[in-house]
Structure formats: structure tokens, C-alpha cells
Write an enzyme that holds these catalytic residues in place. Structure first.
Site, PDB file in Angstrom:
ATOM      1  N   SER A 187      -9.186  -0.391   9.614  1.00  0.00           N
ATOM      2  CA  SER A 187      -8.220  -1.379   9.124  1.00  0.00           C
ATOM      3  C   SER A 187      -8.834  -2.157   7.968  1.00  0.00           C
ATOM      4  CB  SER A 187      -7.831  -2.344  10.253  1.00  0.00           C
ATOM      5  OG  SER A 187      -7.181  -3.483   9.736  1.00  0.00           O
ATOM      6  N   SER A 188      -8.308  -1.968   6.783  1.00  0.00           N
ATOM      7  CA  SER A 188      -8.871  -2.603   5.598  1.00  0.00           C
ATOM      8  C   SER A 188      -8.842  -4.120   5.704  1.00  0.00           C
ATOM      9  CB  SER A 188      -8.099  -2.150   4.361  1.00  0.00           C
ATOM     10  OG  SER A 188      -8.602  -2.772   3.205  1.00  0.00           O
ATOM     11  N   GLU A 192      -2.238   3.932   2.250  1.00  0.00           N
ATOM     12  CA  GLU A 192      -1.411   3.069   1.411  1.00  0.00           C
ATOM     13  C   GLU A 192      -1.701   3.293  -0.069  1.00  0.00           C
ATOM     14  OE1 GLU A 192      -0.919  -1.542   0.146  1.00  0.00           O
ATOM     15  OE2 GLU A 192      -1.424  -1.203   2.261  1.00  0.00           O
ATOM     16  N   CYS A 244       6.118  -1.194   5.126  1.00  0.00           N
ATOM     17  CA  CYS A 244       6.114  -2.658   4.997  1.00  0.00           C
ATOM     18  C   CYS A 244       6.766  -3.098   3.687  1.00  0.00           C
ATOM     19  CB  CYS A 244       4.669  -3.153   5.052  1.00  0.00           C
ATOM     20  SG  CYS A 244       4.479  -4.919   4.755  1.00  0.00           S
ATOM     21  N   CYS A 247      -0.234  -9.518  -0.901  1.00  0.00           N
ATOM     22  CA  CYS A 247       0.507  -9.600   0.357  1.00  0.00           C
ATOM     23  C   CYS A 247       0.314 -10.993   0.956  1.00  0.00           C
ATOM     24  CB  CYS A 247       0.014  -8.528   1.320  1.00  0.00           C
ATOM     25  SG  CYS A 247       0.596  -8.726   3.014  1.00  0.00           S
ATOM     26  N   HIS A 301      -3.227   0.511  11.775  1.00  0.00           N
ATOM     27  CA  HIS A 301      -4.619   0.806  12.077  1.00  0.00           C
ATOM     28  C   HIS A 301      -5.120  -0.037  13.256  1.00  0.00           C
ATOM     29  CE1 HIS A 301      -5.540   2.700   7.907  1.00  0.00           C
ATOM     30  NE2 HIS A 301      -5.049   3.569   8.760  1.00  0.00           N
ATOM     31  N   HIS A 336      -7.319   5.811   1.372  1.00  0.00           N
ATOM     32  CA  HIS A 336      -6.455   5.075   2.285  1.00  0.00           C
ATOM     33  C   HIS A 336      -5.006   5.516   2.089  1.00  0.00           C
ATOM     34  CE1 HIS A 336      -4.414   1.672   4.192  1.00  0.00           C
ATOM     35  NE2 HIS A 336      -5.567   1.334   4.744  1.00  0.00           N
TER      36      HIS A 336
END
Length: 411
Positions: free
Chosen positions: A315-316, A177, A147, A286, A85, A175
Site C-alpha cells: 500500500s503506497s 494506479e 476511486c 488526493c 491493498h 503500481h
């Protein structure tokens, strides 16, 4: 038989590294970092968060995209959604000849134009099981940049489904993801998932689990979470065993707090002695997201006079960094350095957390007199855009940094 699935690149990192370094390096970022993450330019003190910008997963995804173009110069290369993003990086993908496949309003992708002779890049966020299976059936070459941190969450969610636990995912249901993560629960016929956006929404779930006074009835619950849960979700059946997971770019502390509240609700309902039969925790924070958030928190022990956060509005992890900074100091979230207009002296920024919140334009935004400028960036933001943002701010102030030598400021 031709290999059609690649996850570990093509061994071309050395070939593409000079190009990537040339495109994404920033001399001013290198200088400030080398001087202990703080330097002075005229009467402006520039402070960098000690963790910012490209994380390992993003670095890897960008490397693989460049390697793919190098490896398959004569093939059509598609990208499912956006590689990461960041508008600048995605523009570079387009300039390199990569064609983007965007989802419809319901998040569905149309792969009708993809043939078995084409190459398809899977983004760092990953893709849903259904999308992956459809692409495999086409027979195209798949280059998977998902990722490793995301894969770790997937493994946990799949394990929940295998053992009969509903995956409660802290994330944004639209989103990429979160959609991909939720789909992992569907590897099993009875797999279930539920996505909660924040603590407020998580507490609706906790109140229902614990049967607290005033909790939603089943129909109201189903209506509220209609777009955020697996098909046929029954809260009375599917909230008896819950495992918590998270979209990797959410606020880490909030994810942990949500997990804690779900555990408390389960104890209220089933008792402490039975907790292991009804609740599982995640351990899927993460490390890169956590490190960037921790670095901001450390910087805010002595907040700068002004904070610039650089990264895509969708972009979160960048949005959450900006949200954290706003709690301490004046903060401007810009998606790109170009949002800072050196001719007009203005800044175009997004003043709220929501990704779709409209931008605002500020005119008198740079403090008078000496001031400290804090800088951080989301995990998808390259150093060249961070450095360009700093240089644009200094230029508005009338400062032209000489990057070959330190700036001397009279005492």
C-alpha cells in the site's frame, strides 16, 4: 438488452451495511475517537491520528464488492488484481467467493477464463485502457469501483495528451494506479507519458529539460526510463511541453515539490514569458491522502513514544505514512494486527519504505514504564484491524481493556 457496466452500485447499500459494520467495526477505535482521539489503558496512553483508515474511495469500493456478491449470487465474480491493498480485506473477498485475476511479471492480465456470463470487479486503482477494452469485448458485466480521485487524475492526463503535452507522473511505474493513469495519455495517437519515482529521478528529467551541465545524453535517458515511459519516447521532442500529474497515494508534498522543480527547469530552458506554453500543473492531490499525512504531521508536533502504522506492505499511502513517522519516533509498520504475536511478545514489521523490503522481528520493542502509543493506518485498513492491533499491544503489556467503561488510572 442487459446492462453490462455499473459504476454507481446497485442500490443495495442498506442491505450490505449491517454485514460490513459487523465485520469492520472496532469498539476500542470508536471509544478512543469519541474521547478526543486519546485515551488511557493502564499506563499506556493511546493516541489516534485524527484521520486514518478507510477513505471514501476505499469505503465505496468495498461497498460495491459486497453489493456485487449480493446482486449476482449465481454468477462467477472475478476481481482484476486486488480491490484495495489490504490483506485482510482481500481475504474476505476470497471468502465471499470472488476469484482474483493476478497480472504476470510484466503487469499483463490474462482474461481467457472470463466469459460473457461472468461479473468482473474493477479495483479502486482502476485498470488500463487496454484491459478495460478487452473486458468490454468479452461482454461480461463490469462493476467499476475506480476511486473518484483517480478519475480526476485521469481526466487531467487525458487533457495533457489532447493538447500535445507529455504527462509526467509522480508514481511507481509498476503500481496498478500509475499504469492505469499512464494509459490515459494513450487515448490520443501522439500521447506520451513519463513516470518518475521520486525527487531524485525527477531531477534527472529537470536537468535534461534545462540542459544543465552534466545532464544525461538522450540514449542514457532512454535507457534509464525504458520501462517508465510511452513507446518511442524521445526526450528531445517529448520534454518540450510537460504536464505534471501524480499517483494519488504518493507523498503530497513531494508531488508538489516535483511540479515546482519541473516549472523551474522549463523557465530556465524557455523563459518565464513562455512558461504557459511549456508547463502545466496538476492540482490532483488526493484529499484523503493529504488529510492522513497532515494528521500524522500534526501528531508529530508532540511525537508519541512509539508509533504503529497498520496497512498492506504494498500500500503506497501506508508506506508513506510510516516513512513520515520514522522521521520523528520509533515506528513499526505492520501489514496486519496478526504481526503482533501476543504469545511470544514479538512484532513482525517492515522497517523501510520499499514495498518489497523484508520484514524484521523485534523482541524487546515495547517501552518500559508508562508510554504513549501513536496509531495510524493506511486508507485501505479497516477499523477492526486497527483496534485488534491496539488490543494485542495492550495484552502483551498485561492490560485487558474494559471497553464498556473508561479506564481509571491512579494519579
Amino acid at each position: 438488452m442487459e446492462q453490462t457496466y455499473f459504476r454507481k452500485g446497485f442500490g443495495l447499500k442498506a442491505e450490505v451495511k449491517p454485514l460490513i459494520d459487523a465485520e469492520y467495526h472496532s469498539e476500542i477505535v470508536h471509544r478512543v475517537r469519541a474521547r478526543g482521539y486519546e485515551d488511557r489503558f493502564g499506563d499506556v496512553t493511546v493516541r489516534l491520528a485524527q484521520e486514518f483508515g478507510f477513505c471514501y474511495g476505499v469505503d465505496r469500493a468495498v461497498d460495491y464488492a459486497y453489493e456485487t456478491v449480493h446482486k449476482f449470487p449465481d454468477r462467477t465474480i472475478y476481481l482484476v488484481g486486488e480491490i484495495i491493498h489490504n490483506p485482510h480485506v482481500n481475504r474476505r473477498m476470497t471468502e465471499m467467493g470472488i476469484q482474483f485475476l493476478y497480472p504476470d511479471p510484466d503487469g499483463e492480465f490474462d482474461f481467457a477464463e472470463v466469459t460473457d456470463d461472468d461479473v468482473v470487479l474493477l479495483p479502486a486503482f482502476g485498470v488500463t485502457i487496454d484491459d478495460f477494452d478487452r473486458l468490454k469485448k468479452i461482454g461480461c458485466i463490469l462493476v467499476d469501483t475506480t476511486c473518484g480521485s483517480v478519475l480526476h487524475v485521469w481526466k487531467r492526463v487525458e487533457g495533457y495528451a489532447r493538447d500535445g503535452f507529455t504527462a509526467l507522473i509522480h508514481g511507481k511505474y509498476q503500481h496498478e494506479e500509475s499504469r492505469a493513469t499512464a494509459s490515459q495519455a494513450l487515448k490520443y495517437p501522439d500521447g506520451k507519458y513519463l513516470i518518475v519515482r521520486d525527487m531524485k529521478e525527477a531531477m534527472l528529467v529537470c536537468d535534461y529539460i534545462a540542459k544543465r551541465e552534466g545532464h544525461m545524453d538522450a540514449e542514457a535517458f532512454k535507457a534509464h526510463f525504458a520501462e517508465k515511459c510511452s513507446e518511442g519516447f524521445d526526450p528531445d521532442r517529448d520534454l518540450e511541453q510537460v504536464g505534471v500529474a501524480n499517483q494519488t497515494t504518493m507523498l503530497a508534498n513531494e508531488s508538489l515539490a516535483i511540479g515546482g522543480q519541473v516549472r523551474i527547469a522549463m523557465i530556465e530552458r524557455f523563459g518565464e514569458e513562455s512558461i504557459d506554453e511549456h508547463y502545466r500543473s496538476f492540482g490532483t492531490i488526493c484529499s484523503a491522502t493529504q488529510e492522513r499525512q497532515d494528521a500524522v504531521k500534526e501528531m508529530m508536533a508532540e511525537p508519541p513514544d512509539m508509533m504503529i502504522v497498520i496497512g498492506g506492505y504494498n500500500s503506497s499511502n501506508t508506506n508513506h505514512l510510516a516513512h513520515m513517522c520514522r522521521e520523528y519516533t520509533t515506528t513499526y509498520h505492520v501489514e496486519d494486527a496478526a504481526c503482533i504475536d501476543t504469545e511470544a511478545g514479538t512484532i513482525r514489521h517492515k522497517p523501510e519504505l520499499a514495498a518489497d523490503h523484508p520484514e524484521s522481528i523485534e523482541t524487546d520493542w515495547i517501552p518500559e514504564g508508562p508510554f504513549s502509543l501513536g496509531v495510524t493506518a493506511g486508507a485501505s485498513t479497516p477499523n477492526n484491524k486497527i483496534g485488534e492491533a491496539v488490543i494485542r499491544i495492550l495484552k502483551i503489556r498485561g492490560i485487558e481493556p474494559e471497553l464498556g467503561a473508561p479506564t481509571v488510572v491512579p494519579e
